[in-house]
Design a protein around this motif. Sequence first.
Motif, PDB file in Angstrom:
ATOM      1  N   ILE A 238       0.835  -1.214   0.000  1.00  0.00           N
ATOM      2  CA  ILE A 238       0.000   0.000   0.000  1.00  0.00           C
ATOM      3  C   ILE A 238       0.867   1.259   0.000  1.00  0.00           C
TER       4      ILE A 238
ATOM      5  N   ALA B 249       2.179   1.742  -3.558  1.00  0.00           N
ATOM      6  CA  ALA B 249       1.092   2.141  -4.464  1.00  0.00           C
ATOM      7  C   ALA B 249       0.664   3.587  -4.202  1.00  0.00           C
ATOM      8  N   THR B 250       0.642   3.988  -2.946  1.00  0.00           N
ATOM      9  CA  THR B 250       0.242   5.363  -2.616  1.00  0.00           C
ATOM     10  C   THR B 250       1.312   6.351  -3.074  1.00  0.00           C
TER      11      THR B 250
ATOM     12  N   ASN C 192       3.266   4.332   7.480  1.00  0.00           N
ATOM     13  CA  ASN C 192       2.617   3.143   6.916  1.00  0.00           C
ATOM     14  C   ASN C 192       3.274   1.834   7.349  1.00  0.00           C
TER      15      ASN C 192
ATOM     16  N   GLU D 129      -4.106  -3.116  -4.392  1.00  0.00           N
ATOM     17  CA  GLU D 129      -3.236  -2.050  -3.860  1.00  0.00           C
ATOM     18  C   GLU D 129      -3.616  -0.697  -4.477  1.00  0.00           C
ATOM     19  N   ASP D 130      -3.895  -0.697  -5.784  1.00  0.00           N
ATOM     20  CA  ASP D 130      -4.211   0.570  -6.453  1.00  0.00           C
ATOM     21  C   ASP D 130      -5.540   1.156  -5.953  1.00  0.00           C
TER      22      ASP D 130
ATOM     23  N   ALA E  58      -4.805   2.663  -2.671  1.00  0.00           N
ATOM     24  CA  ALA E  58      -4.079   3.939  -2.802  1.00  0.00           C
ATOM     25  C   ALA E  58      -5.036   5.067  -3.174  1.00  0.00           C
TER      26      ALA E  58
END
Length: 260
Positions: A17, A20-21, A89, A209-210, A213
Amino acid sequence: MDYKNKVILITGASSGIGRATALALAKFQNKIILTARRENLLQEVSKEITKLGSDCITFVGDGRDESHAEFVIQEIVKKYGKIDIALLNIGIGPPSNTLTSSAKTILECMNINYSSLINFYVPLMRQMKKQKEVCMISHMNSLATYFGIPMQGDYTASKGAARLFLETARMELEHFGFKHIRIQTIHPGFVDTDAVKNDGIPAPNQISEDEAASLVLKGIKKEWKENRFPFGTALATRIGRIVPLWLRTKILLSETPKNF
Ligand SMILES: NC(=O)c1ccc[n+]([C@@H]2O[C@H](COP(=O)([O-])OP(=O)(O)OC[C@H]3O[C@@H](n4cnc5c(N)ncnc54)[C@H](OP(=O)(O)O)[C@@H]3O)[C@@H](O)[C@H]2O)c1
């Protein structure tokens, strides 16, 4: 708050994550600072960020090390003079068993999930109190923060501790008049990252994940104090918090494998 042309720290950004973020934020001409232990992965993310139009610097280190966190914050302030958004995170959540796990294993989860948060939080708060413009500390918590869950005893305990600490920090910021600092906790349900693939923990309603994000970015934009997603899991958790303990136990155990 807006996330364009900002100085943004993301800890634990080498995968999942966090990565992706970072890539989602890279499309908005930001100065992005990444941390994690796996240097090769950090370098790969950094290159992708540059291609997407943002600047990136990386710091390899362990979030459990207070001096690493202090160093990262000092270096960012030396280079950019401020930190607008910090997405803390770092976290692990392997399946565990409260009847058989060693003290070392249980405390390691607390150490990585809680100590690394606090190690970054303290110098960040010191810095952000000096800033005048709106800034944010956002912590990657979990929907597993609200009650005990089989196979996740050490994880839920560490995320619960983090939630209570930051809830208090938010109140104290208001009490002492620091109106420009936002504290946000992010509570994803199941997200399909390498860390949780094949871990044996049931993962209903899992998102990519996207998707995670983009929901993280939405929460930052809206400045939600608590950003819970996806909707179905967040709703189930809300209901789970108010049903009697015997019923919650029955439901959770019905999903739990017999051997773990
Ligand atoms: N996946 C899910 O279903 C889910 C659901 C709710 C919440 N979350 C939370 O989301 C966050 C990210 O998880 P993820 O699923 O994306 O897993 P992940 O891909 O393993 O990401 C964890 C990140 O934390 C870093 N990290 C772990 N221990 C560290 C340490 N001691 N020092 C520095 N960095 C460390 C890892 O980098 P290095 O190994 O390179 O250090 C990695 O970049 C965690 O806080 C997790 O609790 C995940």
